[in-house]
Scaffold this motif. Structure first.
Motif, PDB file in Angstrom:
ATOM      1  N   ARG A  89       0.816  -1.224   0.000  1.00  0.00           N
ATOM      2  CA  ARG A  89       0.000   0.000   0.000  1.00  0.00           C
ATOM      3  C   ARG A  89       0.846   1.269   0.000  1.00  0.00           C
ATOM      4  O   ARG A  89       0.411   2.315  -0.471  1.00  0.00           O
ATOM      5  CB  ARG A  89      -0.950  -0.002   1.189  1.00  0.00           C
ATOM      6  N   ASP A  90       2.062   1.197   0.542  1.00  0.00           N
ATOM      7  CA  ASP A  90       2.923   2.377   0.587  1.00  0.00           C
ATOM      8  C   ASP A  90       3.512   2.733  -0.772  1.00  0.00           C
ATOM      9  O   ASP A  90       4.143   3.793  -0.917  1.00  0.00           O
ATOM     10  CB  ASP A  90       4.069   2.161   1.591  1.00  0.00           C
ATOM     11  N   ARG A  91       3.308   1.874  -1.762  1.00  0.00           N
ATOM     12  CA  ARG A  91       3.894   2.119  -3.082  1.00  0.00           C
ATOM     13  C   ARG A  91       2.820   2.249  -4.160  1.00  0.00           C
ATOM     14  O   ARG A  91       3.071   2.033  -5.334  1.00  0.00           O
ATOM     15  CB  ARG A  91       4.865   0.990  -3.433  1.00  0.00           C
ATOM     16  N   VAL A  92       1.624   2.615  -3.750  1.00  0.00           N
ATOM     17  CA  VAL A  92       0.509   2.794  -4.688  1.00  0.00           C
ATOM     18  C   VAL A  92      -0.101   4.177  -4.484  1.00  0.00           C
ATOM     19  O   VAL A  92      -0.341   4.601  -3.350  1.00  0.00           O
ATOM     20  CB  VAL A  92      -0.585   1.720  -4.490  1.00  0.00           C
ATOM     21  N   THR A  93      -0.335   4.873  -5.586  1.00  0.00           N
ATOM     22  CA  THR A  93      -0.981   6.186  -5.544  1.00  0.00           C
ATOM     23  C   THR A  93      -2.290   6.112  -6.328  1.00  0.00           C
ATOM     24  O   THR A  93      -2.313   5.626  -7.461  1.00  0.00           O
ATOM     25  CB  THR A  93      -0.091   7.274  -6.175  1.00  0.00           C
ATOM     26  N   GLY A  94      -3.359   6.598  -5.733  1.00  0.00           N
ATOM     27  CA  GLY A  94      -4.645   6.681  -6.415  1.00  0.00           C
ATOM     28  C   GLY A  94      -4.964   8.127  -6.755  1.00  0.00           C
ATOM     29  O   GLY A  94      -4.752   9.019  -5.928  1.00  0.00           O
ATOM     30  N   LEU A  95      -5.438   8.361  -7.976  1.00  0.00           N
ATOM     31  CA  LEU A  95      -5.805   9.704  -8.405  1.00  0.00           C
ATOM     32  C   LEU A  95      -7.302   9.748  -8.702  1.00  0.00           C
ATOM     33  O   LEU A  95      -7.817   8.944  -9.481  1.00  0.00           O
ATOM     34  CB  LEU A  95      -5.025  10.109  -9.653  1.00  0.00           C
ATOM     35  N   VAL A  96      -7.986  10.684  -8.072  1.00  0.00           N
ATOM     36  CA  VAL A  96      -9.416  10.914  -8.317  1.00  0.00           C
ATOM     37  C   VAL A  96      -9.519  12.212  -9.098  1.00  0.00           C
ATOM     38  O   VAL A  96      -9.087  13.263  -8.612  1.00  0.00           O
ATOM     39  CB  VAL A  96     -10.190  11.009  -6.984  1.00  0.00           C
ATOM     40  N   MET A  97     -10.092  12.157 -10.303  1.00  0.00           N
ATOM     41  CA  MET A  97      -9.996  13.311 -11.206  1.00  0.00           C
ATOM     42  C   MET A  97     -11.365  13.719 -11.765  1.00  0.00           C
ATOM     43  O   MET A  97     -11.664  13.524 -12.939  1.00  0.00           O
ATOM     44  CB  MET A  97      -9.022  12.976 -12.343  1.00  0.00           C
ATOM     45  N   PRO A  98     -12.199  14.330 -10.927  1.00  0.00           N
ATOM     46  CA  PRO A  98     -13.497  14.809 -11.402  1.00  0.00           C
ATOM     47  C   PRO A  98     -13.357  16.119 -12.172  1.00  0.00           C
ATOM     48  O   PRO A  98     -12.324  16.791 -12.102  1.00  0.00           O
ATOM     49  CB  PRO A  98     -14.277  15.028 -10.102  1.00  0.00           C
ATOM     50  N   ALA A  99     -14.432  16.463 -12.877  1.00  0.00           N
ATOM     51  CA  ALA A  99     -14.423  17.729 -13.610  1.00  0.00           C
ATOM     52  C   ALA A  99     -15.694  18.536 -13.378  1.00  0.00           C
ATOM     53  O   ALA A  99     -15.684  19.761 -13.511  1.00  0.00           O
ATOM     54  CB  ALA A  99     -14.239  17.484 -15.109  1.00  0.00           C
ATOM     55  N   PHE A 100     -16.790  17.874 -13.021  1.00  0.00           N
ATOM     56  CA  PHE A 100     -18.071  18.552 -12.881  1.00  0.00           C
ATOM     57  C   PHE A 100     -18.716  18.205 -11.539  1.00  0.00           C
ATOM     58  O   PHE A 100     -18.334  17.211 -10.890  1.00  0.00           O
ATOM     59  CB  PHE A 100     -19.016  18.162 -14.023  1.00  0.00           C
ATOM     60  N   LEU A 101     -19.700  18.987 -11.143  1.00  0.00           N
ATOM     61  CA  LEU A 101     -20.411  18.721  -9.894  1.00  0.00           C
ATOM     62  C   LEU A 101     -21.086  17.356  -9.907  1.00  0.00           C
ATOM     63  O   LEU A 101     -21.222  16.707  -8.869  1.00  0.00           O
ATOM     64  CB  LEU A 101     -21.457  19.819  -9.640  1.00  0.00           C
ATOM     65  N   SER A 102     -21.491  16.898 -11.092  1.00  0.00           N
ATOM     66  CA  SER A 102     -22.143  15.596 -11.200  1.00  0.00           C
ATOM     67  C   SER A 102     -21.193  14.448 -10.865  1.00  0.00           C
ATOM     68  O   SER A 102     -21.637  13.310 -10.670  1.00  0.00           O
ATOM     69  CB  SER A 102     -22.695  15.401 -12.614  1.00  0.00           C
ATOM     70  N   HIS A 103     -19.895  14.719 -10.797  1.00  0.00           N
ATOM     71  CA  HIS A 103     -18.911  13.700 -10.465  1.00  0.00           C
ATOM     72  C   HIS A 103     -18.671  13.582  -8.963  1.00  0.00           C
ATOM     73  O   HIS A 103     -17.866  12.752  -8.539  1.00  0.00           O
ATOM     74  CB  HIS A 103     -17.574  14.011 -11.142  1.00  0.00           C
ATOM     75  N   GLU A 104     -19.343  14.396  -8.146  1.00  0.00           N
ATOM     76  CA  GLU A 104     -19.022  14.455  -6.723  1.00  0.00           C
ATOM     77  C   GLU A 104     -19.271  13.117  -6.018  1.00  0.00           C
ATOM     78  O   GLU A 104     -18.414  12.619  -5.283  1.00  0.00           O
ATOM     79  CB  GLU A 104     -19.839  15.552  -6.048  1.00  0.00           C
ATOM     80  N   ALA A 105     -20.443  12.511  -6.239  1.00  0.00           N
ATOM     81  CA  ALA A 105     -20.757  11.243  -5.566  1.00  0.00           C
ATOM     82  C   ALA A 105     -19.787  10.152  -6.004  1.00  0.00           C
ATOM     83  O   ALA A 105     -19.316   9.355  -5.174  1.00  0.00           O
ATOM     84  CB  ALA A 105     -22.195  10.830  -5.868  1.00  0.00           C
ATOM     85  N   ILE A 106     -19.472  10.130  -7.285  1.00  0.00           N
ATOM     86  CA  ILE A 106     -18.522   9.148  -7.806  1.00  0.00           C
ATOM     87  C   ILE A 106     -17.150   9.352  -7.167  1.00  0.00           C
ATOM     88  O   ILE A 106     -16.471   8.393  -6.804  1.00  0.00           O
ATOM     89  CB  ILE A 106     -18.432   9.268  -9.340  1.00  0.00           C
ATOM     90  N   SER A 107     -16.757  10.607  -7.034  1.00  0.00           N
ATOM     91  CA  SER A 107     -15.454  10.907  -6.456  1.00  0.00           C
ATOM     92  C   SER A 107     -15.374  10.480  -4.997  1.00  0.00           C
ATOM     93  O   SER A 107     -14.340   9.974  -4.538  1.00  0.00           O
ATOM     94  CB  SER A 107     -15.148  12.403  -6.580  1.00  0.00           C
ATOM     95  N   ARG A 108     -16.453  10.656  -4.262  1.00  0.00           N
ATOM     96  CA  ARG A 108     -16.469  10.209  -2.863  1.00  0.00           C
ATOM     97  C   ARG A 108     -16.314   8.698  -2.784  1.00  0.00           C
ATOM     98  O   ARG A 108     -15.619   8.172  -1.909  1.00  0.00           O
ATOM     99  CB  ARG A 108     -17.756  10.660  -2.170  1.00  0.00           C
ATOM    100  N   ASN A 109     -16.978   7.978  -3.691  1.00  0.00           N
ATOM    101  CA  ASN A 109     -16.818   6.525  -3.738  1.00  0.00           C
ATOM    102  C   ASN A 109     -15.370   6.140  -4.018  1.00  0.00           C
ATOM    103  O   ASN A 109     -14.814   5.228  -3.407  1.00  0.00           O
ATOM    104  CB  ASN A 109     -17.722   5.930  -4.830  1.00  0.00           C
ATOM    105  N   ALA A 110     -14.767   6.838  -4.982  1.00  0.00           N
ATOM    106  CA  ALA A 110     -13.377   6.545  -5.336  1.00  0.00           C
ATOM    107  C   ALA A 110     -12.450   6.798  -4.146  1.00  0.00           C
ATOM    108  O   ALA A 110     -11.530   6.012  -3.875  1.00  0.00           O
ATOM    109  CB  ALA A 110     -12.961   7.398  -6.528  1.00  0.00           C
ATOM    110  N   GLU A 111     -12.683   7.889  -3.426  1.00  0.00           N
ATOM    111  CA  GLU A 111     -11.854   8.200  -2.257  1.00  0.00           C
ATOM    112  C   GLU A 111     -12.074   7.181  -1.146  1.00  0.00           C
ATOM    113  O   GLU A 111     -11.134   6.836  -0.413  1.00  0.00           O
ATOM    114  CB  GLU A 111     -12.158   9.611  -1.772  1.00  0.00           C
TER     115      GLU A 111
END
Length: 283
Positions: free
Chosen positions: A73-95
């Protein structure tokens, strides 16, 4: 026409009566094989880390899970890359996925980047509000961001396109397939979902969609009006086993016109699966 010219299956895996690698034996082999695949890619490249773009979907969650198993886990980076307000719920899931795995993750808000990009190229003939152009630009911006992080941390980029998306062209050229490795490109969506269940991935942490939740383009699976697992069975029969249209239709219980529509979709998006044409390959 047939779709037998599109190769890339894991033909050696044991398959169930529906022709998909969803048996316990197949899933156990994949469960062991895919983390090892990622570990070997990192070792062979002399890399330090893995980077995964997280979009709240099952593929990205599973890719991040296998990345952790491969290098820690110390060698993995996750990127969450939304662009619009409609992506907010999806972004929370990703986080939430990143938090549950204990990996470093960052949220990159791409709306200002997209706006600056569109302003810079605003003199082009195309409209700035063209949805296809905008979605494609976003996919390529995400790829660029992921590679920037990878380049600055000596990491490899893990792509998450599955075989269903790949064969039907449900991705942006030089976007989602812009990666150092594609662990799921030989697995149909149905197989990826079965693998996620076998791994024990919490269903509430993923968004059930056909394709990337952050890139809601036209879905061939939805357009033909049959369940996604039937689409996978049709593709498996025609692509992996070279079955003709009539036989595939009979085996899956659909109208032959449905098989033909999927074949046409594969043919129309063939350019997405090819390397750039050169004078030697332009036939």
């Amino acid at each position: 026409m047939t779709m037998a010219d599109f190769d890339g299956s894991l033909a050696e895996l044991p398959r169930g009566p529906e022709g998909l690698a969803t048996t316990d034996d197949a899933l156990a082999r994949l469960r062991e094989r895919l983390p090892r695949f990622l570990e070997e890619r990192v070792a062979n490249a002399g890399a330090d880390r893995l980077v995964v773009g997280l979009d709240g979907g099952v593929e990205t969650a599973l890719a991040a899970t296998f990345a952790v198993e491969a290098v820690g886990r110390d060698r993995v980076t996750g990127l969450v890359m939304p662009a619009f307000l409609s992506h907010e719920a999806i972004s929370r899931n990703a986080e939430a996925i990143a938090t549950s795995l204990g990996i470093e993750h960052r949220r990159l808000q791409l709306q200002p980047v997209l706006a600056a990009f569109q302003e810079t190229v605003g003199g082009s003939d195309g409209p700035a509000d063209d949805l296809v152009a905008t979605n494609n630009a976003l996919s390529r911006l995400r790829m660029a961001c992921t590679y920037y992080v990878a380049n600055t941390t000596n990491a490899l980029v893990v792509g998450t396109v599955n075989r269903t998306q790949f064969l039907l062209g449900s991705f942006t050229k030089h976007g989602e397939t812009g990666a150092d490795c594609l662990p799921f490109v030989s697995l149909f969506r149905t197989e990826v979902e079965a693998l996620a269940r076998a791994v024990g991935l919490p269903e509430e942490l993923t968004v059930e969609t056909s394709g990337s939740p952050l890139h809601p383009g036209e879905s061939p699976a939805a357009a033909v009006g049959v369940p996604p697992e039937i689409v996978d069975r049709i593709l498996g029969a025609c692509v992996d086993r070279g079955v003709d249209t009539a036989t595939a239709a009979e085996r899956t219980g659909v109208d032959p016109s449905t098989v033909e529509r999927l074949a046409e979709w594969c043919d129309r998006t063939r350019h997405k699966r090819r390397y750039p044409v050169t004078p030697a390959t332009d036939t």
